[in-house]
Design an enzyme around this catalytic site. Sequence first.
Site, PDB file in Angstrom:
ATOM      1  N   ASP A   1     -16.595   7.256 -58.762  1.00  0.00           N
ATOM      2  CA  ASP A   1     -18.159   6.749 -58.125  1.00  0.00           C
ATOM      3  C   ASP A   1     -18.478   7.738 -57.146  1.00  0.00           C
ATOM      4  OD1 ASP A   1     -17.896   4.252 -59.824  1.00  0.00           O
ATOM      5  OD2 ASP A   1     -16.313   4.208 -58.541  1.00  0.00           O
TER       6      ASP A   1
ATOM      7  N   HIS B   1     -15.336  -1.304 -57.776  1.00  0.00           N
ATOM      8  CA  HIS B   1     -15.718  -0.192 -58.814  1.00  0.00           C
ATOM      9  C   HIS B   1     -16.069  -1.083 -60.039  1.00  0.00           C
ATOM     10  CE1 HIS B   1     -15.385   3.001 -61.810  1.00  0.00           C
ATOM     11  NE2 HIS B   1     -14.573   2.169 -62.450  1.00  0.00           N
TER      12      HIS B   1
ATOM     13  N   GLY C   1      -6.570   1.357 -63.935  1.00  0.00           N
ATOM     14  CA  GLY C   1      -6.904   0.185 -64.854  1.00  0.00           C
ATOM     15  C   GLY C   1      -8.040  -0.771 -64.306  1.00  0.00           C
TER      16      GLY C   1
HETATM   17  N1  LIG Z   1     -11.225   3.197 -61.844  1.00  0.00           N
HETATM   18  C1  LIG Z   1     -11.856   4.007 -62.643  1.00  0.00           C
HETATM   19  O1  LIG Z   1     -12.598   4.983 -62.047  1.00  0.00           O
HETATM   20  C2  LIG Z   1     -11.692   3.942 -63.972  1.00  0.00           C
HETATM   21  C3  LIG Z   1     -12.218   5.074 -64.739  1.00  0.00           C
HETATM   22  C4  LIG Z   1     -12.149   5.334 -66.224  1.00  0.00           C
HETATM   23  C5  LIG Z   1     -11.160   4.267 -66.877  1.00  0.00           C
HETATM   24  N2  LIG Z   1     -10.582   3.231 -66.066  1.00  0.00           N
HETATM   25  C6  LIG Z   1      -9.768   2.288 -66.791  1.00  0.00           C
HETATM   26  O2  LIG Z   1      -8.352   2.690 -66.923  1.00  0.00           O
HETATM   27  C7  LIG Z   1      -7.944   2.099 -67.919  1.00  0.00           C
HETATM   28  C8  LIG Z   1      -7.449   3.051 -69.029  1.00  0.00           C
HETATM   29  O3  LIG Z   1      -8.392   3.822 -69.749  1.00  0.00           O
HETATM   30  P1  LIG Z   1      -8.031   4.749 -70.957  1.00  0.00           P
HETATM   31  O4  LIG Z   1      -9.424   5.147 -71.341  1.00  0.00           O
HETATM   32  O5  LIG Z   1      -6.868   5.402 -70.959  1.00  0.00           O
HETATM   33  O6  LIG Z   1      -7.787   3.502 -71.813  1.00  0.00           O
HETATM   34  P2  LIG Z   1      -6.821   3.647 -73.307  1.00  0.00           P
HETATM   35  O7  LIG Z   1      -7.037   2.478 -74.102  1.00  0.00           O
HETATM   36  O8  LIG Z   1      -6.984   4.959 -73.917  1.00  0.00           O
HETATM   37  O9  LIG Z   1      -5.212   3.795 -72.868  1.00  0.00           O
HETATM   38  C9  LIG Z   1      -4.862   2.738 -72.290  1.00  0.00           C
HETATM   39  C10 LIG Z   1      -3.236   2.725 -72.344  1.00  0.00           C
HETATM   40  O10 LIG Z   1      -2.657   1.815 -71.872  1.00  0.00           O
HETATM   41  C11 LIG Z   1      -1.682   1.223 -72.530  1.00  0.00           C
HETATM   42  N3  LIG Z   1      -1.055  -0.248 -72.008  1.00  0.00           N
HETATM   43  C12 LIG Z   1      -1.583  -1.315 -72.315  1.00  0.00           C
HETATM   44  N4  LIG Z   1      -1.056  -2.199 -71.812  1.00  0.00           N
HETATM   45  C13 LIG Z   1       0.123  -1.661 -70.994  1.00  0.00           C
HETATM   46  C14 LIG Z   1       1.060  -2.066 -70.170  1.00  0.00           C
HETATM   47  N5  LIG Z   1       1.316  -3.322 -70.075  1.00  0.00           N
HETATM   48  N6  LIG Z   1       1.822  -1.083 -69.867  1.00  0.00           N
HETATM   49  C15 LIG Z   1       1.811   0.139 -70.152  1.00  0.00           C
HETATM   50  N7  LIG Z   1       0.863   0.644 -70.883  1.00  0.00           N
HETATM   51  C16 LIG Z   1      -0.295  -0.204 -71.166  1.00  0.00           C
HETATM   52  C17 LIG Z   1      -2.342   1.110 -73.991  1.00  0.00           C
HETATM   53  O11 LIG Z   1      -1.321   0.954 -74.909  1.00  0.00           O
HETATM   54  C18 LIG Z   1      -2.950   2.345 -74.094  1.00  0.00           C
HETATM   55  O12 LIG Z   1      -2.310   3.299 -74.734  1.00  0.00           O
HETATM   56  C19 LIG Z   1      -8.939   1.203 -68.468  1.00  0.00           C
HETATM   57  O13 LIG Z   1      -8.649  -0.176 -67.923  1.00  0.00           O
HETATM   58  C20 LIG Z   1     -10.195   1.667 -67.867  1.00  0.00           C
HETATM   59  O14 LIG Z   1     -11.170   0.753 -68.007  1.00  0.00           O
HETATM   60  C21 LIG Z   1     -11.038   3.257 -64.717  1.00  0.00           C
HETATM   61  O1  LIG Z   2     -16.927   1.922 -67.063  1.00  0.00           O
HETATM   62  C1  LIG Z   2     -15.775   1.627 -67.537  1.00  0.00           C
HETATM   63  O2  LIG Z   2     -15.605   0.866 -68.145  1.00  0.00           O
HETATM   64  C2  LIG Z   2     -14.612   2.965 -67.501  1.00  0.00           C
HETATM   65  C3  LIG Z   2     -14.676   3.368 -65.845  1.00  0.00           C
HETATM   66  O3  LIG Z   2     -14.377   2.273 -64.810  1.00  0.00           O
HETATM   67  C4  LIG Z   2     -15.942   4.293 -65.439  1.00  0.00           C
HETATM   68  O4  LIG Z   2     -16.552   3.892 -64.332  1.00  0.00           O
HETATM   69  O5  LIG Z   2     -16.355   5.181 -66.248  1.00  0.00           O
END
Ligand SMILES: NC(=O)c1ccc[n+]([C@@H]2O[C@H](COP(=O)([O-])OP(=O)(O)OC[C@H]3O[C@@H](n4cnc5c(N)ncnc54)[C@H](O)[C@@H]3O)[C@@H](O)[C@H]2O)c1
Ligand SMILES: O=C(O)C[C@H](O)C(=O)O
Length: 355
Positions: A174, A202, A144
């Site tokens: 990445d 990131h 997240g």
């Molecule tokens: N590091 C990376 O490379 C990378 C890559 C892609 C996405 N992300 C991040 O990953 C996260 C999730 O992305 P996604 O596309 O699955 O989002 P999404 O909105 O589809 O799913 C997130 C889920 O988290 C739940 N949630 C919110 N607060 C919560 C809590 N306190 N406890 C438990 N669950 C909770 C929401 O209800 C939702 O179902 C985002 O923050 C996104 O930016 C990071």
């Molecule tokens: O860019 C975003 O917000 C989602 C994720 O961190 C990504 O790198 O694709």
Amino acid sequence: MAGRPLPLFHPSEPSRPLVITVTGGAGQIAYALLPLLASGYALGSEQRVSLRLLDLPVMMEAMRGVAMELEDGAYPLLDAAVVVTDDPRVAFDGCDVAVLLGSFPRKPGMERKELLARNATIFREQGESIKAVARGDIRVLVVGNPANTNAWILSQYAAPAVPPEHIMALTRLDHNRTRSLVAHTLHCRVDAVDGVVVWGNHSSTQYPDVSVATAPNVTRGRMRAAVGGEAFLRDVLIPTVQTRGAAVLAARKLSSAMSAANAIADHLRDWLCGMKAGDSGQSWVSAAVMSDGSYDIEPGIFYSFPVRCAGGGAYEIVHDLPVDEFSRKYMQATGDELIAERDEAIALLRRGSAL
Ligand SMILES: NC(=O)c1ccc[n+]([C@@H]2O[C@H](COP(=O)([O-])OP(=O)(O)OC[C@H]3O[C@@H](n4cnc5c(N)ncnc54)[C@H](O)[C@@H]3O)[C@@H](O)[C@H]2O)c1
Ligand SMILES: O=C(O)C[C@H](O)C(=O)O
């Protein structure tokens, strides 16, 4: 990869399923990741898994649907009872591995660090829950956003029960993006590209570095010239990787999920099973870990370094890669951003309650 035996995380207890908690269990990354965990794609054909899904109370029904689909997949390695809960203490109780997706993703036009105010408390509370109920040998992967600083927050609240070396943030996406872009540029297979590094955050300041990368007919030290020299790095390769998440978000109107899930599987495989046994075939991979001051990076921040994983959740930062003036400038800028994010997190959390 699926069907291939890999070393187990607990080799002395071969029949014990690995308890994996996935937060944000009703979200889009979870939907792409869970089949990779259940099928053996991520952790090999001998690792039984038991899944716990955590999400907000309002998402319980959707998450029950996901659990039904996991049951209907009839995955031989998956324990029948998938736990679905909105209580972090139930989710983390005695779990071996936690993949923390649960948080709010950014919307088009936002930088990931703008999510800090929204997501910081989630990682504080989950750090506290992990400290209270998880095993000391738990491994936690923070996904997240802003992932590095969320990992730092979690490390503050999970200590001392969980050492910071057991916590990482995902920069493998990445790393995969960089490797893929190099392969595309050189017209070679992606698995023939070795030695890329993603340094730092990131975020749009990350530094994808190809200075010591190799590929067929490109020996160490020659990659920058092979892909098009410093101008290509500065104007194309680095900004393309830095802004790839935003490009996917602009196109899909949703942030990356399939590629994120794949990167998480790659990360977990190498971290838990070991790189020799994994399929990465790389000299090192990139992961955000707590800085020990290597490469003159501020100690304590979660900074993406080149790492080697021996299996069982052990890793080491790869030392002694050359850093020239071109690289140092980028490495410094992304480290400075992480220091600023950490300071903002401290201020935010102090406002909410004592850090
Ligand atoms: N590091 C990376 O490379 C990378 C890559 C892609 C996405 N992300 C991040 O990953 C996260 C999730 O992305 P996604 O596309 O699955 O989002 P999404 O909105 O589809 O799913 C997130 C889920 O988290 C739940 N949630 C919110 N607060 C919560 C809590 N306190 N406890 C438990 N669950 C909770 C929401 O209800 C939702 O179902 C985002 O923050 C996104 O930016 C990071
Ligand atoms: O860019 C975003 O917000 C989602 C994720 O961190 C990504 O790198 O694709």
